[in-house]
Design a protein around this motif. Structure first.
Motif, short mmCIF file in Angstrom:
data_model
loop_
_atom_site.label_atom_id
_atom_site.label_comp_id
_atom_site.label_asym_id
_atom_site.label_seq_id
_atom_site.Cartn_x
_atom_site.Cartn_y
_atom_site.Cartn_z
N UNK A 63 -10.35 -26.87 3.67
CA UNK A 63 -9.13 -26.94 4.46
C UNK A 63 -9.46 -27.36 5.88
N UNK A 64 -8.52 -28.04 6.53
CA UNK A 64 -8.72 -28.52 7.89
C UNK A 64 -8.95 -27.37 8.87
N UNK A 65 -8.50 -26.19 8.53
CA UNK A 65 -8.70 -25.03 9.40
C UNK A 65 -10.15 -24.57 9.49
N UNK A 66 -11.01 -25.10 8.63
CA UNK A 66 -12.43 -24.77 8.74
C UNK A 66 -12.92 -23.72 7.75
N UNK A 67 -12.32 -23.65 6.57
CA UNK A 67 -12.83 -22.78 5.53
C UNK A 67 -12.65 -23.48 4.19
N UNK A 68 -13.31 -22.97 3.17
CA UNK A 68 -13.23 -23.60 1.85
C UNK A 68 -13.09 -22.53 0.77
N UNK A 69 -12.49 -22.95 -0.34
CA UNK A 69 -12.43 -22.09 -1.53
C UNK A 69 -13.18 -22.80 -2.64
N UNK A 70 -13.82 -22.02 -3.50
CA UNK A 70 -14.64 -22.59 -4.57
C UNK A 70 -14.33 -21.82 -5.85
N UNK A 71 -14.12 -22.54 -6.94
CA UNK A 71 -13.87 -21.91 -8.23
C UNK A 71 -15.04 -21.00 -8.61
N UNK A 72 -14.73 -19.73 -8.89
CA UNK A 72 -15.78 -18.74 -9.14
C UNK A 72 -16.66 -19.11 -10.33
N UNK A 73 -16.07 -19.55 -11.41
CA UNK A 73 -16.86 -19.90 -12.60
C UNK A 73 -17.82 -21.06 -12.30
N UNK A 74 -17.32 -22.07 -11.61
CA UNK A 74 -18.16 -23.21 -11.23
C UNK A 74 -19.28 -22.75 -10.29
N UNK A 75 -18.94 -21.89 -9.34
CA UNK A 75 -19.93 -21.38 -8.39
C UNK A 75 -21.02 -20.60 -9.13
N UNK A 76 -20.61 -19.79 -10.12
CA UNK A 76 -21.59 -19.02 -10.90
C UNK A 76 -22.53 -19.97 -11.64
N UNK A 77 -21.99 -21.08 -12.17
CA UNK A 77 -22.84 -22.05 -12.86
C UNK A 77 -23.82 -22.71 -11.90
N UNK A 78 -23.39 -22.98 -10.69
CA UNK A 78 -24.28 -23.61 -9.70
C UNK A 78 -25.40 -22.68 -9.28
N UNK A 79 -25.07 -21.40 -9.10
CA UNK A 79 -26.06 -20.45 -8.60
C UNK A 79 -26.87 -19.79 -9.70
N UNK A 80 -26.36 -19.83 -10.94
CA UNK A 80 -27.04 -19.14 -12.03
C UNK A 80 -26.88 -17.63 -11.95
N UNK A 81 -25.95 -17.17 -11.13
CA UNK A 81 -25.73 -15.73 -10.95
C UNK A 81 -24.32 -15.37 -11.39
N UNK A 82 -24.21 -14.24 -12.04
CA UNK A 82 -22.91 -13.74 -12.43
C UNK A 82 -22.29 -13.00 -11.25
N UNK A 83 -21.04 -13.31 -10.97
CA UNK A 83 -20.34 -12.64 -9.87
C UNK A 83 -19.42 -11.56 -10.40
N UNK A 84 -19.75 -11.05 -11.58
CA UNK A 84 -18.87 -10.06 -12.20
C UNK A 84 -18.96 -8.69 -11.55
N UNK A 85 -19.97 -8.49 -10.70
CA UNK A 85 -20.07 -7.21 -10.00
C UNK A 85 -18.83 -7.02 -9.14
N UNK A 86 -18.33 -5.82 -9.13
CA UNK A 86 -17.16 -5.54 -8.30
C UNK A 86 -17.64 -5.20 -6.90
N UNK A 87 -17.48 -6.14 -6.01
CA UNK A 87 -17.90 -5.96 -4.63
C UNK A 87 -16.66 -5.89 -3.76
N UNK A 88 -16.63 -4.93 -2.86
CA UNK A 88 -15.48 -4.82 -1.96
C UNK A 88 -15.40 -6.05 -1.08
N UNK A 89 -14.21 -6.61 -1.00
CA UNK A 89 -13.99 -7.76 -0.13
C UNK A 89 -13.36 -7.32 1.18
N UNK A 90 -13.33 -6.01 1.41
CA UNK A 90 -12.73 -5.48 2.63
C UNK A 90 -13.66 -5.57 3.84
#
Length: 158
Positions: free
Chosen positions: A40-67
């Motif tokens: 986004x022009x505001x200076x941040x990005x969003x990335x599809x979680x499944x695609x990101x997991x494939x790129x990193x080879x890591x599962x993001x299924x852990x429940x991590x607080x986003x607070x």
């Protein structure tokens, strides 16, 4: 070697739903849409979680607080956005409230439970205090902003 910081990137479960939220609710303009990654022009990005997991080879299924982090936006008249969010049954961290320095802000969750903060620009706070009759020094004290900043903002309206 110079490393250049580009932007924060958050992973999202449904890229289309998140794109719709940021584009249509928060009125952010897309700079680049690569399908799985949207900047986004505001200076941040969003990335599809499944695609990101494939790129990193890591599962993001852990429940991590986003607070622990938030994306911050500014808007002069935040009441209209608050009403729109209410009509969409958005979950709020809190509705509009005044911070100790006088800025009015609200915090709410995006579709992936990231905290979004929308606050008045500090220049708007200065002008609001001036409209209430506060002096330059009173505005500076109440807002914790330097007198020079307050003066610069007030001089812009002359």
């Amino acid at each position: 070697m110079e490393i250049r910081y580009v932007c924060p990137l958050i992973t999202v479960k449904n890229i289309e739903k998140s794109k719709e939220f940021y584009e249509n609710v928060l009125k952010q303009e897309i700079e680049l849409d690569l399908g799985e990654n949207v900047a986004f022009k505001g200076g941040f990005a969003i990335h599809d979680m499944e695609h990101f997991q494939n790129l990193t080879g890591k599962s993001l299924s852990k429940s991590v607080s986003k607070d622990f982090m938030e994306l911050y936006f500014e808007l002069n008249e935040i009441e209209e956005l608050e009403s729109k969010l209410e009509s969409l049954n958005t979950e709020f961290v809190h509705k509009i409230r005044e911070q100790p320095w006088g800025q009015r802000v609200m915090r709410f969750y995006d579709p992936d439970n990231y905290i979004i903060e929308v606050g008045e620009p500090l220049e708007f706070v200065v002008k609001r205090f001036a409209a209430c009759g506060l002096s330059l020094e009173e505005i500076s004290e109440k807002s914790s902003m330097p007198v020079e900043f307050v003066q610069m903002v007030l001089d812009q309206d002359l």
